[in-house]
Design a protein around this motif. Structure first.
Motif, mmCIF file in Angstrom:
data_model
loop_
_atom_site.group_PDB
_atom_site.id
_atom_site.type_symbol
_atom_site.label_atom_id
_atom_site.label_comp_id
_atom_site.label_asym_id
_atom_site.label_seq_id
_atom_site.Cartn_x
_atom_site.Cartn_y
_atom_site.Cartn_z
ATOM 1 N N VAL A 1 39.042 -11.097 -36.210
ATOM 2 C CA VAL A 1 38.525 -12.227 -36.992
ATOM 3 C C VAL A 1 38.267 -11.773 -38.410
ATOM 4 N N GLU A 2 38.264 -12.748 -39.307
ATOM 5 C CA GLU A 2 37.900 -12.484 -40.689
ATOM 6 C C GLU A 2 37.152 -13.692 -41.229
ATOM 7 N N ARG A 3 36.317 -13.484 -42.210
ATOM 8 C CA ARG A 3 35.506 -14.567 -42.765
ATOM 9 C C ARG A 3 36.377 -15.558 -43.541
ATOM 10 N N GLN A 4 35.985 -16.827 -43.432
ATOM 11 C CA GLN A 4 36.623 -17.885 -44.221
ATOM 12 C C GLN A 4 35.550 -18.891 -44.607
ATOM 13 N N GLY A 5 35.086 -18.804 -45.855
ATOM 14 C CA GLY A 5 33.981 -19.649 -46.275
ATOM 15 C C GLY A 5 32.741 -19.318 -45.463
ATOM 16 N N ARG A 6 32.148 -20.365 -44.861
ATOM 17 C CA ARG A 6 30.971 -20.160 -44.023
ATOM 18 C C ARG A 6 31.337 -19.910 -42.565
ATOM 19 N N GLY A 7 32.605 -19.988 -42.248
ATOM 20 C CA GLY A 7 33.035 -19.778 -40.874
ATOM 21 C C GLY A 7 33.907 -18.542 -40.754
ATOM 22 N N ILE A 8 34.720 -18.529 -39.715
ATOM 23 C CA ILE A 8 35.648 -17.415 -39.513
ATOM 24 C C ILE A 8 37.007 -17.992 -39.133
ATOM 25 N N ARG A 9 38.013 -17.177 -39.272
ATOM 26 C CA ARG A 9 39.331 -17.536 -38.762
ATOM 27 C C ARG A 9 39.914 -16.326 -38.051
ATOM 28 N N LEU A 10 40.839 -16.589 -37.155
ATOM 29 C CA LEU A 10 41.462 -15.510 -36.412
ATOM 30 C C LEU A 10 42.557 -14.864 -37.243
ATOM 31 N N THR A 11 42.667 -13.564 -37.135
ATOM 32 C CA THR A 11 43.804 -12.857 -37.713
ATOM 33 C C THR A 11 45.025 -13.101 -36.820
ATOM 34 N N PRO A 12 46.218 -12.717 -37.244
ATOM 35 C CA PRO A 12 47.376 -12.830 -36.336
ATOM 36 C C PRO A 12 47.151 -12.119 -35.009
ATOM 37 N N ALA A 13 46.477 -10.970 -35.051
ATOM 38 C CA ALA A 13 46.169 -10.266 -33.802
ATOM 39 C C ALA A 13 45.204 -11.081 -32.952
ATOM 40 N N GLY A 14 44.223 -11.706 -33.624
ATOM 41 C CA GLY A 14 43.267 -12.543 -32.898
ATOM 42 C C GLY A 14 43.931 -13.746 -32.275
ATOM 43 N N GLU A 15 44.873 -14.391 -32.992
ATOM 44 C CA GLU A 15 45.596 -15.545 -32.464
ATOM 45 C C GLU A 15 46.359 -15.158 -31.207
ATOM 46 N N ALA A 16 46.981 -14.001 -31.230
ATOM 47 C CA ALA A 16 47.730 -13.553 -30.062
ATOM 48 C C ALA A 16 46.796 -13.189 -28.907
ATOM 49 N N PHE A 17 45.675 -12.540 -29.248
ATOM 50 C CA PHE A 17 44.777 -12.070 -28.195
ATOM 51 C C PHE A 17 44.036 -13.207 -27.510
ATOM 52 N N VAL A 18 43.675 -14.278 -28.242
ATOM 53 C CA VAL A 18 42.851 -15.330 -27.644
ATOM 54 C C VAL A 18 43.589 -16.040 -26.515
ATOM 55 N N VAL A 19 44.900 -16.165 -26.624
ATOM 56 C CA VAL A 19 45.678 -16.811 -25.557
ATOM 57 C C VAL A 19 45.557 -16.015 -24.260
ATOM 58 N N GLU A 20 45.775 -14.717 -24.350
ATOM 59 C CA GLU A 20 45.687 -13.861 -23.164
ATOM 60 C C GLU A 20 44.244 -13.699 -22.708
ATOM 61 N N ALA A 21 43.293 -13.743 -23.651
ATOM 62 C CA ALA A 21 41.881 -13.599 -23.287
ATOM 63 C C ALA A 21 41.424 -14.760 -22.419
ATOM 64 N N ARG A 22 41.825 -15.989 -22.792
ATOM 65 C CA ARG A 22 41.469 -17.151 -21.971
ATOM 66 C C ARG A 22 42.056 -17.009 -20.577
ATOM 67 N N SER A 23 43.319 -16.579 -20.520
ATOM 68 C CA SER A 23 43.968 -16.399 -19.222
ATOM 69 C C SER A 23 43.257 -15.326 -18.399
ATOM 70 N N LEU A 24 42.849 -14.251 -19.050
ATOM 71 C CA LEU A 24 42.137 -13.172 -18.363
ATOM 72 C C LEU A 24 40.824 -13.668 -17.769
ATOM 73 N N LEU A 25 40.073 -14.450 -18.541
ATOM 74 C CA LEU A 25 38.793 -14.966 -18.055
ATOM 75 C C LEU A 25 39.005 -15.921 -16.879
ATOM 76 N N ARG A 26 40.045 -16.761 -16.964
ATOM 77 C CA ARG A 26 40.325 -17.667 -15.848
ATOM 78 C C ARG A 26 40.691 -16.889 -14.594
ATOM 79 N N ARG A 27 41.504 -15.838 -14.742
ATOM 80 C CA ARG A 27 41.883 -15.037 -13.573
ATOM 81 C C ARG A 27 40.671 -14.331 -12.981
ATOM 82 N N ALA A 28 39.790 -13.842 -13.838
ATOM 83 C CA ALA A 28 38.579 -13.186 -13.347
ATOM 84 C C ALA A 28 37.707 -14.170 -12.574
#
Length: 286
Positions: free
Chosen positions: A50-77
């Motif tokens: 993640v990186e800061r964007q104004g008062r919020g944050i945005r995902l880096t390209p690595a974050g965009e790729a990781f969040v897809v698999e992270a959601r899947s990982l949590l569902r499998r768990a």
């Protein structure tokens, strides 16, 4: 590589909220504590997520790729945990029954008369399909309709649908009414099943006038009490909540509300099937 699921869950919350403060509130953590968890996860992975964007944050390209698999990982768990617990319940003959309140009185009586190991757990309406589909609960007691999916159900109870009005409304003193009399009344809007609970379309083919969108029974009743819109709900909701400033009137010429026991056919244990049978000795299965 060993991933701490707590760190993964923290990252997914930040990604979904796009704001560390809101994600921290969602997870009941302090902002500094949540920030440390994200930094720890980035250290384990060796990339910035993640990186800061104004008062919020945005995902880096690595974050965009990781969040897809992270959601899947949590569902499998979650599915793995649910499978283990379901097997343990089945071995012990226990049944976990979820419910969306309120449970109509006659159904509560039937539950109380069951002499089987039974645990009741209140579930959020929006998670009932997820919990049933994942096997986290064996059965669920809830009002119909339930929407698309592989679920089966048996109707346990039928009761009138009622119109809710603020106490000073012109129709509040009526003992009964027809749906046509509500043609010009604004009705609370709902995110799901509005066709059923708002009776859309009406008998004349027109849609009702929609008022504010609500996401819970409590929000709905507050909007009605303020006079911003009326609502249509079940007699059990009217009896259970009894909100001050709201009057309920039965609607005679629409189908009644139905309360059902619902299950996923792939996760029905013998013990759960027995509870289902005892709750509905003369089933109407769909």
């Amino acid at each position: 590589m060993d991933l701490d699921l707590r760190l993964v869950r923290a990252f997914v919350a930040v990604a979904e909220e796009e704001h560390v403060g809101r994600a921290a509130e969602r997870l009941y953590l302090s902002q500094p504590g949540l920030t440390k968890q994200i930094r720890r996860l980035e250290g384990v992975l060796g990339v910035r997520l993640v990186e800061r964007q104004g008062r919020g944050i945005r995902l880096t390209p690595a974050g965009e790729a990781f969040v897809v698999e992270a959601r899947s990982l949590l569902r499998r768990a979650e599915r793995a945990v649910a499978a283990a617990r379901r097997a343990a319940r089945a071995h012990g003959g226990e049944v976990l029954v979820g419910f969306v309140p309120p449970i109509p009185g006659p159904v509560s009586v039937r539950l109380a008369e069951l002499d089987v190991p039974l645990e009741l757990r209140r579930v959020d309406w929006h998670r009932r399909g997820e919990l049933l589909g994942g096997g986290e609960i064996d059965l669920c007691l809830l009002p119909l309709p339930i929407g698309p999916g592989p679920f089966r159900h048996i109707v346990l109870w039928r009761e009138p649908r009622v119109a809710g009005f603020p106490t000073r409304h012109r129709l509040a003193g009526r003992s009964e009414l027809s749906i046509d009399e509500l043609a010009e009344e604004p009705i609370v809007d709902l995110p799901t099943h509005r066709e059923y609970w708002c009776v859309d379309p009406r008998p004349d083919g027109r849609s009702p006038r929609y008022g504010p969108l609500v996401h819970s029974v409590e929000e709905m009743l507050e909007v009605v009490s303020q006079g911003r819109a009326m609502c249509i709900t079940s007699a059990s909701v009217a009896e259970f909540y009894r909100p001050p400033g709201v009057v309920f009137v039965p609607i005679l010429d629409i189908a009644p509300a139905e309360f059902a026991v619902v299950w996923h056919p792939d996760h029905l244990t013998d013990a759960a099937a027995e509870v289902r049978r005892r709750l509905a000795p003369s089933p109407e299965t769909s």
